[in-house]
Design an enzyme around this catalytic site. Structure first.
Site, PDB file in Angstrom:
ATOM      1  N   THR A  62      -5.143   2.603  -7.536  1.00  0.00           N
ATOM      2  CA  THR A  62      -6.469   2.553  -6.900  1.00  0.00           C
ATOM      3  C   THR A  62      -7.287   3.757  -7.327  1.00  0.00           C
ATOM      4  OG1 THR A  62      -5.574   1.407  -4.983  1.00  0.00           O
ATOM      5  CG2 THR A  62      -7.678   2.530  -4.689  1.00  0.00           C
ATOM      6  N   SER A 104       0.825  -1.212   0.000  1.00  0.00           N
ATOM      7  CA  SER A 104       0.000   0.000   0.000  1.00  0.00           C
ATOM      8  C   SER A 104       0.856   1.258   0.000  1.00  0.00           C
ATOM      9  CB  SER A 104      -0.888  -0.013   1.251  1.00  0.00           C
ATOM     10  OG  SER A 104      -1.533   1.224   1.408  1.00  0.00           O
ATOM     11  N   HIS A 161     -13.302  -1.716  -2.623  1.00  0.00           N
ATOM     12  CA  HIS A 161     -12.473  -1.291  -1.507  1.00  0.00           C
ATOM     13  C   HIS A 161     -12.950  -1.947  -0.204  1.00  0.00           C
ATOM     14  CE1 HIS A 161      -9.220   1.808  -1.208  1.00  0.00           C
ATOM     15  NE2 HIS A 161      -9.372   1.561   0.069  1.00  0.00           N
ATOM     16  N   ARG A 216     -15.592  -0.287   1.910  1.00  0.00           N
ATOM     17  CA  ARG A 216     -15.194   0.875   2.709  1.00  0.00           C
ATOM     18  C   ARG A 216     -15.414   2.200   1.995  1.00  0.00           C
ATOM     19  NH1 ARG A 216     -11.509  -1.659   6.576  1.00  0.00           N
ATOM     20  NH2 ARG A 216     -10.350   0.208   7.135  1.00  0.00           N
TER      21      ARG A 216
END
Lengths: 391, 391, 391, 391
Positions: free
Chosen positions: C167, C118, C286, C289
């Protein structure tokens, strides 16, 4: 805290809906009687779906319809009713309250409708006839013993009962586990614990001891010790699966008045019943007390109504607890509904007055619903007043 | 409180349905045995749906059918059965009750039906043969070791077992979390807590210590210390995914009698099985104990029955807990049902007598249902006796 | 109680499935960290359906398939994986366990797969590169600041990360109520109660104080007091909805290696992404979320796979908790799955070893399922291996 | 435990969503007021489905849309609103909080929108007009007494109310059991227990005694003792089912400004309303408080929007609790939503500030959702922004 309020010492109100009467009834009768009233067959799937299946449908609201005077009258079996709800036949009504079948009948006529007196009633045909002002209807089990069956039909006719409801869905007794577990078998079995439970409902227990309305008075002469055993023996001995269409023919040939066949779910059966000369059918699964896993009545109703509704009167029972349920049933083709447990809730909770109150609630709910649906007469209800609910 | 009642000191009744026997069984055996009996694979989704999927269907009620003598007989694997329910093969039956497989077999024959003896039985093939009056059926795992497999087939034939059920849905052992969590692995793991839990079921614990029927007697000679480890070792070593259609051909070529393949869900597999010479298939997902997330059997059944039902015998197991479930299965094309857990509930709850009682309940429920459905013989059941339930 | 059992003093076993690791994780981290891990946006409808929608499908069981050596290998982004499951990018991994992103990466490579690091990692790009043996993948938020974005891409490339996952479903931060209620905002808010709760997890608290792996090390240099505030400030300042297709073009033009776009649900978006030169898409919401009330990923997957599956690699995440879920996803067109929460459960419950254990469980479950499905290689999974479940 | 955290003594946060405001409201008002706010008619089926039916739909996520400045403006009844949500007319608002209707109106205008003032308001038309900066809208019950109806219309017009909302779904008062059970009848009934319950909410009780905003100020002059009884008498006496299309014509002829008809569910009714000259309709079932078992509004909306949406403004209320719900309603054809209970939750929980906060939450949620959906203006929402959810 003043200004525009009313003051009272307690907020306890009488039940406002059938569910409220159900709860009150559950507090008033001993557990074994409650089990008898409430239970269904086996897993009680059909018992539950009889109620939940009413959610298959939405009522359609219409506006600015100037619906001020809703007409609930209908005609069933040649009798004009003030509301499209009659009292279903219920066995052993005296166990719920000593007013028993007589209380049901009196409440029905006070409410502008009729009761179907059960063969398994705790007041005899003659007692009910003498105790009421109107002519009610009589339910018949087509027992194996034709002499007994004929004698009941004769007594009903002689006592002024106008219509006959022949119950055909009890070739064998349904497997009702709750009543078996609490000792409500044939005969009922008492234990110290059950006696104690009954004693804790002193109002019920006193009335039971005083009036002894728990034997089947159409089958045995009075309520002395031993007759309860005798009455259940008579009933269970006569219960038989060896009943066929020719038995119904025979009954039809011996009964001049309106004849309904109760316990029909399949449209082919409904058609044959009407071909045989019946004036109507009751779409019923015996309140979920017989064949578990069978369709809920509100799902069986449309096909039956479509098949025979143009030439016979179609009634329905099972799961009806509100005016909205009545509206759905009528829109799907029923001419009227029979209510069994709701009437017994009223009876157990308040005797004949309780029954009348339950019928008043159903009437009030139905009027309110039809007003908002813009339907001036319950007899006008049709499928276009409903919308199917997505599942 | 007199008049027409029977008096008893206690209201305790024997269980009235399979669910009642399930609850009794749960109280009789230690938690680790209970986990072994009850659990399914992984999330237990299939375990649950095996039961709930029976609600896909309603039974059709018919009236005035004069159905007085319901015929439940059927023929499976050339054996005439008095009811269309046989006892499924269950491993480690002796852990539920020391009567074990012998108790299951005796109860089955007392009830007019048969048991399929598990390869993983706690009584040997010969012990069961000696202890019973009728010729039962034998279940075979197609282990990798052909010599072992052949010796089991020979022993079964020599002992008079008439039909062979080859289980094909265990190429690997299913992932059963509850038994793993409670120590029912290979071998079982005891902790002080688990020993205590067993001691709290003294009837079970005494019988365990006295009879030691928890080893696989077809694989190891007796129940002395160490043989349990040996027996599971034998079994797990022989369990293999390296089993194919030619192994089934080999088995077919070595077994003259009726041969069933158990654990078939896909119609293509069923067809190939029958093409290969099997006499029947058992639509089964091993009671939800193998591939979780696979179809419940009652949803897989119709396609299999349609594909091979005309030339092979189709049986089904999984989730059957009542006569109504049996009726649905038969109407969808099964010739008979196998019941595993229901039989084990009876066994754990009451030994051989408990098993017989469970079978009696299923028979009584089925007769009652068919009477109300107007179906004179269970063999006549067909799709038109059902109505699909909306979802 | 002897004979064939193994004895131990305690029955405590390590978790046997992902759900077991979830429960262990919940006991190990303070409530505010748990809320951050577990929560979804708004009503958490999508969070829940991500999981439950896997029940739309049944796995098909096949028999006698001789499936002995299941091949789970696949190739994603040019990297050969030993199993079709990789570790999804997860922000703030160090809050779950001080092993953090490095633990995830090491466990992934030990398990024959890869991690997507990430941008919001608690170990810097360089730290992860130095601490691992294999070349992993890097996740990028397309922040408004192109210089920052470019610098992250350069650092990832220079450190040997082979693939880039962009993303695109966070134009704004999702409204995650549980983390907001427990103080996990920007910045996190502590209260005496929360400090106490953390102190009650001394193992976690000690590691937190010792290693301080709760700041975003790609954005700020180290973990000194104040840098957490700084890191979240950097992140939230750069988060912007002002990101469009040309930004993706720019990224594509600056990155030579395989490029995946993560957070695509609509097939039109997937097509445009691939037209623009992406090598693959990740069907993702996601983890529930971001946009609550959006489709669960397993329901969005088939249309995306059908549209671009022939010319791009389609991955999926969200709700995957078992090998059965992986099998469904692959059968519906995914080349591999990403798992976020399952990996974090392993991390929180057992550091890098826990993560490896979770991946081992998924592998074992998948092998077992495919064996019973008769599918020799996970890459062969196709829609005909599934049956739709009735609703 | 330092480094990058914020410290506070308590974690209590203000409610973060409408549900949080609902819970706060439930703690602030006495049970009988809460019953009045929350309850629906009869079984409350429609009340529940008004909410759950929003799950019929998924919102579609789109990516890389560069949606940075979501435009929520719309025009309703000629008034430009900053967000497509207005405050529905609610009776007896002063019982929730003494700010009452005035608080609702002020919060609405602070939030860039408007309130529909109820005829059954606890601040008079003139009081609200004097206390606000913007021109709001007025709700009218078409009472039987045309003089009274006309006087209310005149007063509304004279006070500057721009639009008239005629409620047509209350030909009779719905059967709201919870308020009847807690004494919120006509007139309210107090008991010692209820007084005590109110006293346990001292903030509410003090404000009640101080401001006495629980009478219908449009119908009776002030709040002295007796006027509450008088006000409900006036209202119930004037409530009549004898209202038809000509009454609406008469209203239309007497009101020059925009006219909406509220309580329309059937597309035929909607069409006739518009034919008659109405500028819009509100698809409403009165928050589930009138005809129970009627369709939830979100299921009735599409047919109405399709029928009249091209030539009239279609609004909707009922069950809206989030920005996602607003997005669904708008995509299905609503121009704006009205929120009743959410506004009252804010009012009960925090007076006018609470209402403003609820509206702020809805706005923020809607902006966030539209950003992730890639919809730049709420007015652009259309069916293709949704996906039907399987049931």
């Amino acid at each position: 805290m003043t200004g525009g309020f009313r003051f009272r010492l307690t907020g306890r109100t009488p039940p406002l809906d059938v569910e409220g009467w159900r709860r009150r009834a559950g507090r008033r009768v001993p557990p074994m009687v409650w089990a008898y009233i409430e239970n269904g067959a086996d897993t009680e799937r059909t018992l539950g779906e009889n109620r939940s299946a009413y959610r298959d449908w939405y009522l359609n609201q219409r506006v600015l319809t100037r619906t001020t005077d809703v007409d609930l009258t209908t005609t069933v079996a040649g009798t004009r009713l003030d509301l499209p709800v009659a009292v279903a036949p219920v066995g052993l009504a005296g166990a719920a309250h000593w007013h028993g079948d007589l209380g049901l009948a009196r409440a029905a006529e006070r409410s502008g409708t009729r009761m179907v007196l059960s063969s398994a009633s705790t007041y005899s045909i003659e007692e009910v006839a003498r105790g009421t002002d109107e002519r009610h209807w009589f339910q018949l089990y087509p027992w194996g013993d034709r002499a007994l069956t004929a004698s009941l039909m004769d007594r009903a006719r002689d006592s002024g009962f106008t219509a006959l409801f022949v119950t055909v869905d009890v070739p064998v007794y349904g497997n009702r586990l709750r009543e078996r577990r609490t000792g409500m078998g044939l005969p009922p079995t008492l234990t110290p614990r059950r006696v104690l439970q009954a004693a804790l409902r002193p109002r019920w227990a006193y009335a039971y001891l005083r009036h002894r309305r728990t034997t089947l008075r159409n089958l045995v002469p009075d309520g002395t010790r031993g007759t309860a055993v005798e009455s259940v023996t008579v009933q269970s001995e006569n219960l038989t699966a060896d009943i066929g269409w020719n038995d119904l023919e025979w009954i039809r040939s011996r009964w001049d008045g309106p004849l309904f066949v109760k316990g029909v779910l399949h449209p082919d059966d409904a058609e044959r019943v009407v071909d045989l000369g019946a004036d109507g059918v009751v779409v019923s699964n015996h309140g979920g007390r017989q064949l578990d896993a069978v369709q809920p009545t509100v799902r069986a109703l449309p096909a039956v109504a479509q098949r025979v509704g143009h030439r016979a009167e179609v009634l329905v029972d099972g799961g009806i607890r509100s005016g909205a349920d009545v509206a759905v049933a009528l829109a799907l083709g029923a001419r009227a509904c029979l209510v069994g447990r709701p009437a017994v809730y009223g009876l157990a909770g308040g005797g004949a007055d309780g029954v009348a109150e339950v019928l008043r609630i159903l009437r009030e709910e139905l009027v309110r619903n039809l007003t908002m649906m813009g339907v001036a007469a319950s007899a006008d209800l049709a499928p276009h007043h409903l919308t199917p609910a997505p599942r």
